[in-house]
Design a protein around this motif. Structure first.
Motif, PDB file in Angstrom:
ATOM      1  N   GLN B 425       0.847  -1.053   0.104  1.00  0.00           N
ATOM      2  CA  GLN B 425       0.051  -0.013  -0.013  1.00  0.00           C
ATOM      3  C   GLN B 425       0.824   1.084   0.082  1.00  0.00           C
ATOM      4  N   ASN B 426       2.235   1.280   0.493  1.00  0.00           N
ATOM      5  CA  ASN B 426       2.890   2.231   0.608  1.00  0.00           C
ATOM      6  C   ASN B 426       3.441   2.860  -0.820  1.00  0.00           C
ATOM      7  N   LYS B 427       3.435   1.907  -1.718  1.00  0.00           N
ATOM      8  CA  LYS B 427       3.851   1.857  -3.073  1.00  0.00           C
ATOM      9  C   LYS B 427       2.989   2.326  -4.050  1.00  0.00           C
ATOM     10  N   LEU B 428       1.718   2.174  -3.841  1.00  0.00           N
ATOM     11  CA  LEU B 428       0.611   2.611  -4.644  1.00  0.00           C
ATOM     12  C   LEU B 428       0.572   3.879  -5.065  1.00  0.00           C
ATOM     13  N   LYS B 429       0.693   4.739  -4.340  1.00  0.00           N
ATOM     14  CA  LYS B 429       0.217   6.219  -4.584  1.00  0.00           C
ATOM     15  C   LYS B 429       1.582   6.576  -5.885  1.00  0.00           C
ATOM     16  N   SER B 430       2.614   6.281  -5.482  1.00  0.00           N
ATOM     17  CA  SER B 430       3.393   6.253  -6.605  1.00  0.00           C
ATOM     18  C   SER B 430       3.310   5.810  -8.155  1.00  0.00           C
ATOM     19  N   ARG B 431       2.421   4.774  -8.004  1.00  0.00           N
ATOM     20  CA  ARG B 431       2.324   4.008  -9.375  1.00  0.00           C
ATOM     21  C   ARG B 431       0.922   4.612 -10.313  1.00  0.00           C
ATOM     22  N   GLU B 432       0.399   5.611  -9.444  1.00  0.00           N
ATOM     23  CA  GLU B 432      -0.744   6.472 -10.010  1.00  0.00           C
ATOM     24  C   GLU B 432      -0.276   7.332 -10.938  1.00  0.00           C
ATOM     25  N   LYS B 433      -1.021   7.155 -12.229  1.00  0.00           N
ATOM     26  CA  LYS B 433      -0.802   7.984 -13.359  1.00  0.00           C
ATOM     27  C   LYS B 433      -1.767   8.814 -13.556  1.00  0.00           C
ATOM     28  N   GLU B 434      -1.422   9.841 -14.351  1.00  0.00           N
ATOM     29  CA  GLU B 434      -2.278  10.879 -14.708  1.00  0.00           C
ATOM     30  C   GLU B 434      -3.597  10.271 -15.446  1.00  0.00           C
ATOM     31  N   MET B 435      -4.764  10.937 -15.123  1.00  0.00           N
ATOM     32  CA  MET B 435      -6.070  10.601 -15.651  1.00  0.00           C
ATOM     33  C   MET B 435      -5.824  10.897 -17.100  1.00  0.00           C
ATOM     34  N   PRO B 436      -6.000   9.818 -18.192  1.00  0.00           N
ATOM     35  CA  PRO B 436      -5.959   9.947 -19.465  1.00  0.00           C
ATOM     36  C   PRO B 436      -6.958  10.871 -20.014  1.00  0.00           C
ATOM     37  N   LYS B 437      -6.331  11.684 -21.195  1.00  0.00           N
ATOM     38  CA  LYS B 437      -6.990  12.447 -21.820  1.00  0.00           C
ATOM     39  C   LYS B 437      -7.990  11.623 -22.910  1.00  0.00           C
ATOM     40  N   GLN B 438      -9.174  12.121 -22.719  1.00  0.00           N
ATOM     41  CA  GLN B 438     -10.164  11.555 -23.469  1.00  0.00           C
ATOM     42  C   GLN B 438     -10.472  12.178 -24.909  1.00  0.00           C
ATOM     43  N   GLU B 439      -9.670  12.979 -25.301  1.00  0.00           N
ATOM     44  CA  GLU B 439      -9.890  13.735 -26.479  1.00  0.00           C
ATOM     45  C   GLU B 439      -9.801  12.974 -27.893  1.00  0.00           C
ATOM     46  N   ASN B 440      -8.894  11.640 -27.767  1.00  0.00           N
ATOM     47  CA  ASN B 440      -8.875  10.825 -28.841  1.00  0.00           C
ATOM     48  C   ASN B 440      -9.883   9.732 -28.562  1.00  0.00           C
ATOM     49  N   ARG B 441     -10.798   9.744 -27.749  1.00  0.00           N
ATOM     50  CA  ARG B 441     -11.269   8.546 -27.302  1.00  0.00           C
ATOM     51  C   ARG B 441     -12.099   7.763 -28.589  1.00  0.00           C
ATOM     52  N   GLY B 442     -12.770   8.870 -29.524  1.00  0.00           N
ATOM     53  CA  GLY B 442     -13.453   8.410 -30.805  1.00  0.00           C
ATOM     54  C   GLY B 442     -12.773   7.894 -31.552  1.00  0.00           C
ATOM     55  N   PHE B 443     -11.340   8.412 -31.675  1.00  0.00           N
ATOM     56  CA  PHE B 443     -10.620   8.201 -32.891  1.00  0.00           C
ATOM     57  C   PHE B 443     -10.047   6.392 -32.310  1.00  0.00           C
ATOM     58  N   PHE B 444      -9.567   6.399 -31.126  1.00  0.00           N
ATOM     59  CA  PHE B 444      -9.139   4.992 -30.569  1.00  0.00           C
ATOM     60  C   PHE B 444     -10.201   4.068 -30.727  1.00  0.00           C
ATOM     61  N   SER B 445     -11.506   4.379 -30.343  1.00  0.00           N
ATOM     62  CA  SER B 445     -12.245   3.537 -30.515  1.00  0.00           C
ATOM     63  C   SER B 445     -12.494   3.010 -31.947  1.00  0.00           C
ATOM     64  N   ARG B 446     -12.389   3.852 -33.045  1.00  0.00           N
ATOM     65  CA  ARG B 446     -12.582   3.304 -34.309  1.00  0.00           C
ATOM     66  C   ARG B 446     -11.626   2.560 -34.812  1.00  0.00           C
ATOM     67  N   LEU B 447     -10.271   2.932 -34.215  1.00  0.00           N
ATOM     68  CA  LEU B 447      -9.144   2.108 -34.612  1.00  0.00           C
ATOM     69  C   LEU B 447      -9.335   0.952 -34.057  1.00  0.00           C
ATOM     70  N   LEU B 448      -9.758   0.646 -32.967  1.00  0.00           N
ATOM     71  CA  LEU B 448      -9.745  -0.676 -32.209  1.00  0.00           C
ATOM     72  C   LEU B 448     -10.775  -1.569 -32.747  1.00  0.00           C
ATOM     73  N   LYS B 449     -11.928  -0.947 -33.386  1.00  0.00           N
ATOM     74  CA  LYS B 449     -12.996  -1.791 -33.766  1.00  0.00           C
ATOM     75  C   LYS B 449     -12.442  -2.221 -35.277  1.00  0.00           C
ATOM     76  N   ARG B 450     -11.742  -1.231 -35.808  1.00  0.00           N
ATOM     77  CA  ARG B 450     -11.024  -1.691 -37.216  1.00  0.00           C
ATOM     78  C   ARG B 450     -10.156  -2.879 -36.910  1.00  0.00           C
ATOM     79  N   LEU B 451      -9.180  -2.704 -35.799  1.00  0.00           N
ATOM     80  CA  LEU B 451      -8.216  -3.800 -35.803  1.00  0.00           C
ATOM     81  C   LEU B 451      -8.755  -4.961 -35.363  1.00  0.00           C
ATOM     82  N   LEU B 452      -9.885  -4.892 -34.548  1.00  0.00           N
ATOM     83  CA  LEU B 452     -10.620  -6.216 -34.056  1.00  0.00           C
ATOM     84  C   LEU B 452     -11.410  -6.566 -34.901  1.00  0.00           C
ATOM     85  N   GLY B 453     -11.819  -6.110 -35.783  1.00  0.00           N
ATOM     86  CA  GLY B 453     -12.837  -6.535 -36.984  1.00  0.00           C
ATOM     87  C   GLY B 453     -12.352  -7.346 -37.973  1.00  0.00           C
TER      88      GLY B 453
END
Lengths: 180, 457
Positions: B425-453
């Motif tokens: 539990q003492n090391k968990l805090k240092s592992r926390e990353k910044e919250m991801p930007k969601q600006e690319n979510r639509g694009f990432f989603s389309r790319l994922l669908k394309r890759l998985l499709g």
């Protein structure tokens, strides 16, 4: 309608499978560095030189993902910052049969440090079928010793499935909330 | 794209740069750096860029000093040259951006002190005379060349630049003397317009990659049920389904794994009469005589153990030799060592958590599982990504991703068996990353669908 272009960078030492990996997922036949165009092989003909290996994924008529592979030779390292400009992430491919893959990790992660910190890196280890050591636990620990967190997968650079997994890991690492 | 500038792109000629580095620079100048620099013919250039670590660099620069054009010197070691600015390697886009202003300052300072020379730079007659034959030489090659990548063949030289891929001229000793009469210096630089495939709207040869599906959706779903169970979500911690690892094969597998890791020796685990698994830590492999995809193996993992059912030992040298021979001759039965532990855990847990796990405890995924070689199930990648990004309990992860809890519980059990979590539990805090930007979510989603499709468009 304006064209939306994104860029994913593939890097790693010569022979790690960058060109092959790009070929595995590209919609087009990749263009490779040092490639000679069809009838250019005779001497005295100019050589085609492109800055990076290149592949493409077309998402729609106006949305493209460009796949760039850095030249494998280390002498180009002083250019890498400018090559990655505008990229969304880095795929580092490592050849497990190389003499010291950890030295490769050190070299490439150092060269792309700023980019990795801003974006995200995913590591694919190739040729583990030929050489099992070092194993993935050693890679994970080595990355940790460099204060780097990245998914590390065993991959076959020829496998569409494996390279797709690398890209998935990259995208989910950038935003786990993405819906697939 | 990088932004600059008061005065528009700086017109530069590239000197003493290898074809690849030239291509890379021009690639950058044609894309993200298009507002910074424009590569032009030497005679049109306001400044030169040269790689001072290139063997020809010093010579090239000396020959052009009389032109009084500023130089941008790229080198590993500091270079102090008159009328030049130095950019240390490795080259960064920031340094290039800054260089433009510094070059304009140099030009301005020269205007004050050498006004006539800068207002109308005196181009060496040698340079002017030499350029056309070499350009013609390049053009001749272009004309004769079947243009790659759909670039139409050219018959006339554009007034501006050659439209081309980046071309390296033949080695000097190969150059046709009829085209280039005398080797003289300085060598002019052939103007090029970089070919960046990303910028070109040209027909590239497309690949039609068939979708290769090994298993049907129905089969896949059946397997996911075997791996992750079918439990519905629960509302409270008390309702979470638990299992006792000690009652199953899994306990023996984990014990064998520990022994193999600690001793770095192959461990033999009896599964049934005549059936066994070898855990080979040096190779990172497991050899199982029972197929992990089989119903038999599923039942072995599912059913509670009887006392003495499974036994493990480190084989003697003689025994090991025979066993390794058997494994070598049955390569299809070899699998990644982690993959064996992973699948054993999943088949045992079936979407439950191990008794003893603190369900409300936040943990963080320290290392990603090797998902290319492990049996996958729905949402595994997303679970890994989120748990790697921030410490959370299993219930938090399921809620954040809005997915069935059984998949998160399954992941937890299997990743825990591989020691992939940070529990401290003492090391968990240092592992926390910044919250991801969601600006690319639509694009990432389309790319994922394309890759998985699949590979086809």
């Amino acid at each position: 309608m304006s064209m939306i272009n994104r860029k994913i960078i593939f890097t790693g030492p010569v022979g790690a499978g960058k060109t092959t990996a790009i070929a595995a997922i590209s919609d087009i036949k990749p263009i490779a560095t040092d490639e000679y165009a069809s009838d250019m092989t005779k001497s005295r003909k100019p050589q085609t030189t492109v800055a990076m290996d290149y592949g493409l994924i077309r998402l729609s008529d106006n949305e493209r993902v460009h796949l760039y592979g850095t030249p494998g030779q280390e002498r180009f390292d002083f250019m890498w910052d400018i090559l990655t400009k505008g990229g969304i992430g880095l795929i580092l491919l490592l050849d497990n049969t190389r003499k010291d893959p950890f030295q490769d990790i050190r070299f490439y992660t150092n060269a792309f440090r700023d980019f990795i910190e801003k974006q995200q890196m995913v590591v694919g280890v190739t040729r583990m079928d030929l050489q099992r050591r070092p194993g993935l636990p050693e890679y994970r620990q080595y990355l940790e010793s460099l204060s780097l967190q990245a998914p590390v997968f065993e991959v076959d650079a020829r496998s569409h499935k494996d390279i797709t997994m690398l890209l998935q890991a990259l995208l989910f690492s950038l935003d786990p909330g993405v819906i697939n | 794209m990088l932004k600059h500038s008061k005065s528009g792109p700086l017109k530069v000629a590239l000197l003493a740069i290898s074809p690849h580095n030239r291509a890379i620079l021009e690639f950058f100048f044609s894309g993200a750096g298009r507002n910074l620099f424009r590569v032009v013919a030497e005679a049109e250039a306001d400044a030169f860029i040269l790689d001072f670590d290139h063997p020809d660099a010093k010579d090239d620069w000396q020959k052009r000093e009389a032109l009084h054009k500023p130089g941008v010197v790229l080198s590993v070691h500091q270079a102090e040259l008159p009328n030049c600015i130095w950019i240390p390697k490795p080259l960064t886009s920031r340094a290039l951006t800054d260089a433009v202003d510094r070059v304009y300052e140099l030009m301005a300072s020269r205007e004050v002190t050498h006004a006539p020379a800068v207002q109308r730079p005196v181009i060496s007659p040698t340079v002017v005379e030499l350029e056309p034959p070499l350009v013609k030489h390049a053009e001749a090659h272009f004309r004769d060349l079947a243009q790659p990548f759909g670039v139409p063949a050219r018959t006339e030289r554009s007034a501006k630049t050659l439209r081309s891929l980046v071309i390296s001229l033949p080695d000097e000793d190969e150059v046709d003397e009829a085209v280039v009469p005398h080797k003289a210096s300085p060598e002019p630089v052939v103007p090029t317009e970089v070919f960046d495939p990303a910028e070109a709207d040209i027909p590239l040869e497309e690949i039609d990659r068939p979708v290769a599906s090994v298993v049907s959706q129905e089969e896949a779903e059946r397997r996911w049920k075997a791996l992750c169970g079918e439990q519905d979500d629960v509302q409270t911690v008390a309702e979470v389904a638990l299992f006792t690892p000690e009652n199953y094969l899994l306990a023996s597998v984990l014990e064998a794994g520990r022994m193999a890791r600690d001793t770095q020796q192959t461990v033999y685990l009896t599964l049934a009469p005549q059936e066994f698994v070898l855990l080979m830590p040096k190779q990172g492999l497991a050899y199982s005589t029972i197929d992990t995809l089989s119903e038999e193996f599923r039942a072995l993992c599912n059913n509670p153990v009887q006392t003495g059912q499974f036994a493990l030992h480190i084989p003697s040298a003689t025994e090991l030799e025979q066993l390794e021979k058997q494994a070598e001759g049955d390569a299809d039965a070899l699998l990644d060592l982690e993959a064996f532990v992973w699948v054993s855990s999943l088949l045992t847990a079936r979407g439950r958590l191990g008794r003893g796990v603190d369900i409300a405890q936040k943990v963080s995924l320290k290392y990603w599982p090797n998902l290319t070689r492990l049996e996958s199930f729905p949402h595994a990648m997303r679970i890994a990504a989120l748990w790697n990004q921030r410490p959370a309990s299993a219930l938090d992860i399921a809620k954040a991703l809005d997915i069935p809890q059984r998949y998160v519980f399954a992941f937890h059990t299997a990743a825990n068996a591989l020691n992939l979590f940070e529990m401290d539990q003492n090391k968990l805090k240092s592992r926390e990353k910044e919250m991801p930007k969601q600006e690319n979510r639509g694009f990432f989603s389309r790319l994922l669908k394309r890759l998985l499709g699949g590979g086809t468009k």
